[in-house]
Motif scaffolding. Structure first.
Motif, PDB file in Angstrom:
ATOM      1  N   UNK A   1      17.440  56.937  44.818  1.00  0.00           N
ATOM      2  CA  UNK A   1      16.273  57.731  44.412  1.00  0.00           C
ATOM      3  C   UNK A   1      16.107  57.734  42.890  1.00  0.00           C
ATOM      4  N   UNK A   2      17.226  57.824  42.186  1.00  0.00           N
ATOM      5  CA  UNK A   2      17.170  57.800  40.719  1.00  0.00           C
ATOM      6  C   UNK A   2      16.651  56.461  40.214  1.00  0.00           C
ATOM      7  N   UNK A   3      17.167  55.393  40.797  1.00  0.00           N
ATOM      8  CA  UNK A   3      16.758  54.050  40.370  1.00  0.00           C
ATOM      9  C   UNK A   3      15.280  53.824  40.664  1.00  0.00           C
ATOM     10  N   UNK A   4      14.858  54.159  41.885  1.00  0.00           N
ATOM     11  CA  UNK A   4      13.448  53.998  42.241  1.00  0.00           C
ATOM     12  C   UNK A   4      12.567  54.882  41.368  1.00  0.00           C
ATOM     13  N   UNK A   5      13.055  56.083  41.043  1.00  0.00           N
ATOM     14  CA  UNK A   5      12.290  56.994  40.185  1.00  0.00           C
ATOM     15  C   UNK A   5      12.088  56.441  38.789  1.00  0.00           C
ATOM     16  N   UNK A   6      13.144  55.845  38.217  1.00  0.00           N
ATOM     17  CA  UNK A   6      12.974  55.259  36.881  1.00  0.00           C
ATOM     18  C   UNK A   6      12.034  54.063  36.930  1.00  0.00           C
ATOM     19  N   UNK A   7      12.078  53.314  38.041  1.00  0.00           N
ATOM     20  CA  UNK A   7      11.146  52.190  38.194  1.00  0.00           C
ATOM     21  C   UNK A   7       9.708  52.662  38.278  1.00  0.00           C
ATOM     22  N   UNK A   8       9.487  53.738  39.036  1.00  0.00           N
ATOM     23  CA  UNK A   8       8.126  54.282  39.142  1.00  0.00           C
ATOM     24  C   UNK A   8       7.651  54.823  37.800  1.00  0.00           C
TER      25      UNK A   8
END
Length: 138
Positions: free
Chosen positions: A7-14
């Motif tokens: 979730x953290x990784x996807x959040x930084x990508x978004x």
């Protein structure tokens, strides 16, 4: 790696793609701007991203993407001889932005797809966590 880190990784990508979409929108909005000097003419802007993998290994923090900064394009501006234009300089020239609308629209499509991919990754992680919780109920 914990599913929570996904979730953290996807959040930084978004978040990074959101910055990319905003700078691209700004570029498109200013594509037709003109000025009377090279110094004040709008130049295309692009975000610079960096991966945070080493930080994650050293400090046990989440990996991801961060925006390092936003840089201006160094493509040349387009001078145009328009002596009757209200913004013409003393020599009769106006200077047009170096924004290429076709490139910017391609950037926008690419950023949108990258954002959607990160949303799908987060959604899949959520589904996997839900399935794991259901296993514990049996």
């Amino acid at each position: 790696m914990s599913l929570y880190r996904v979730f953290d990784i996807a959040g930084t990508g978004m978040s990074a793609q959101s910055v990319r979409l905003n700078t691209t929108a700004s570029n498109v909005a200013n594509a037709d701007s003109v000025s009377s000097s090279v110094e004040t003419t709008y130049r295309a802007r692009h975000p610079v991203f960096a991966a945070e993998l080493s930080k994650a290994a050293a400090h046990q923090e989440s990996a991801g993407v961060r925006v390092v900064g936003i840089v201006e394009s160094e493509k040349p501006l387009t001078p145009e001889y328009a002596p009757n234009h209200p913004m013409a300089d003393d020599n009769g020239f106006i200077y047009k932005s170096n924004v290429n609308v076709i490139e910017e629209m391609t950037n926008m499509v690419s950023a949108n797809r990258s954002y959607q991919t990160n949303v799908r990754v987060a959604d899949m992680a959520k589904q996997m966590l839900n399935q794991t919780l259901r296993l514990g109920q049996s």
